[in-house]
Design a protein around this motif. Structure first.
Motif, PDB file in Angstrom:
ATOM      1  N   TYR A   1      20.011  -0.229  26.525  1.00  0.00           N
ATOM      2  CA  TYR A   1      21.140   0.174  25.690  1.00  0.00           C
ATOM      3  C   TYR A   1      21.423   1.669  25.777  1.00  0.00           C
ATOM      4  O   TYR A   1      22.581   2.093  25.699  1.00  0.00           O
ATOM      5  CB  TYR A   1      20.878  -0.235  24.240  1.00  0.00           C
ATOM      6  CG  TYR A   1      19.952   0.675  23.480  1.00  0.00           C
ATOM      7  CD1 TYR A   1      20.465   1.738  22.726  1.00  0.00           C
ATOM      8  CD2 TYR A   1      18.575   0.504  23.499  1.00  0.00           C
ATOM      9  CE1 TYR A   1      19.639   2.585  22.025  1.00  0.00           C
ATOM     10  CE2 TYR A   1      17.749   1.345  22.807  1.00  0.00           C
ATOM     11  CZ  TYR A   1      18.277   2.381  22.060  1.00  0.00           C
ATOM     12  OH  TYR A   1      17.451   3.229  21.378  1.00  0.00           O
TER      13      TYR A   1
ATOM     14  N   GLU B   1      21.163   3.738  28.335  1.00  0.00           N
ATOM     15  CA  GLU B   1      21.955   4.048  29.529  1.00  0.00           C
ATOM     16  C   GLU B   1      23.386   3.537  29.380  1.00  0.00           C
ATOM     17  O   GLU B   1      24.332   4.177  29.843  1.00  0.00           O
ATOM     18  CB  GLU B   1      21.319   3.456  30.779  1.00  0.00           C
ATOM     19  CG  GLU B   1      20.059   4.140  31.248  1.00  0.00           C
ATOM     20  CD  GLU B   1      18.826   3.592  30.564  1.00  0.00           C
ATOM     21  OE1 GLU B   1      18.982   2.645  29.762  1.00  0.00           O
ATOM     22  OE2 GLU B   1      17.713   4.087  30.835  1.00  0.00           O
ATOM     23  N   ASN B   2      23.540   2.378  28.739  1.00  0.00           N
ATOM     24  CA  ASN B   2      24.887   1.842  28.513  1.00  0.00           C
ATOM     25  C   ASN B   2      25.716   2.779  27.640  1.00  0.00           C
ATOM     26  O   ASN B   2      26.900   3.014  27.897  1.00  0.00           O
ATOM     27  CB  ASN B   2      24.798   0.455  27.856  1.00  0.00           C
ATOM     28  CG  ASN B   2      24.220  -0.591  28.790  1.00  0.00           C
ATOM     29  OD1 ASN B   2      24.318  -0.462  30.003  1.00  0.00           O
ATOM     30  ND2 ASN B   2      23.599  -1.613  28.232  1.00  0.00           N
TER      31      ASN B   2
ATOM     32  N   CYS C   1      29.186   4.847  28.727  1.00  0.00           N
ATOM     33  CA  CYS C   1      30.419   4.686  27.957  1.00  0.00           C
ATOM     34  C   CYS C   1      30.932   6.017  27.419  1.00  0.00           C
ATOM     35  O   CYS C   1      32.147   6.247  27.363  1.00  0.00           O
ATOM     36  CB  CYS C   1      30.187   3.709  26.797  1.00  0.00           C
ATOM     37  SG  CYS C   1      29.934   2.003  27.314  1.00  0.00           S
TER      38      CYS C   1
END
Length: 210
Positions: free
Chosen positions: A3, A5-6, A10
């Motif tokens: 999460y 890195e996500n 974004c």
């Protein structure tokens, strides 16, 4: 990807696009904001690795490793800027504060994702307090460098001293907010009060230096 890195992708993608489209000071500030987010991500990797090597739990790592690693990592983009581009003094201040802002923003976004938004009051208090803590550490370093960077004999010793003060402030904050009750309340209040004082007295010092 996990999460964290996500979240980074974004948030970083629109910032990178805007930096490409912008010119002048605006681009520079966006890049330092992005740099702050990037070193926050790298700090989490380094802290996790060192904690695993030392066999430390999450709480011990946040109290003993995190303040040192994060304050050193936040300074690296600014140090590169100082050594390579030799900026004006006001640019040093802006770069440090924007890096700290990017760091705090990414850290808060990760905390929100990891802990949910059920306790909105706690999130607001933590968000403002953590953001203020990172800004205060950055502001301390910025004001110090305004006076130290032109004095060669003070550059190394002074910069190390300021980093140690920032690490100590960060460490005290982490210790207090890891507690409950009055200790946690004091921990959350210290950065906010310090930020208010820094805004008043630090601005005067900055204007005098200009």
């Amino acid at each position: 990807m996990s999460y964290i890195e996500n979240i980074y992708v974004c948030l970083a993608a629109p910032l990178l696009i805007s930096a490409i489209c912008m010119r002048g000071k605006g681009r520079k500030m966006v890049l330092f904001l992005l740099a702050g987010m990037t070193v926050c991500l790298l700090s989490s990797y380094i802290s996790t690795f060192l904690a695993a090597v030392q066999g430390m739990d999450r709480l011990s790592a946040s109290l003993e490793l995190t303040p040192i690693i994060e304050e050193m990592m936040k300074f690296l983009p600014v140090l590169f800027f100082l050594l390579v581009f030799e900026p004006e003094k006001h640019e040093i201040t802006d770069s440090i504060l924007m890096t700290a802002l990017g760091f705090a923003t990414f850290e808060n976004a990760c905390y929100l994702t990891n802990n949910g938004a059920e306790r909105i009051l706690h999130l607001l208090i933590r968000g403002f307090s953590t953001g203020a803590m990172h800004i205060v550490c950055g502001f301390l370093l910025a004001i110090g460098l305004l006076y130290l960077w032109n004095r060669l004999w003070l550059r190394v010793a002074g910069t190390v001293g300021l980093l140690v003060i920032a690490m100590t402030f960060h460490g005290v904050f982490n210790i207090l907010v890891s507690q409950t009750g009055l200790a946690a309340i004091i921990g959350y209040l210290i950065p906010l009060l310090t930020a208010a004082l820094s805004l008043i007295f630090g601005r005067e010092l900055y204007l005098q230096e200009e």
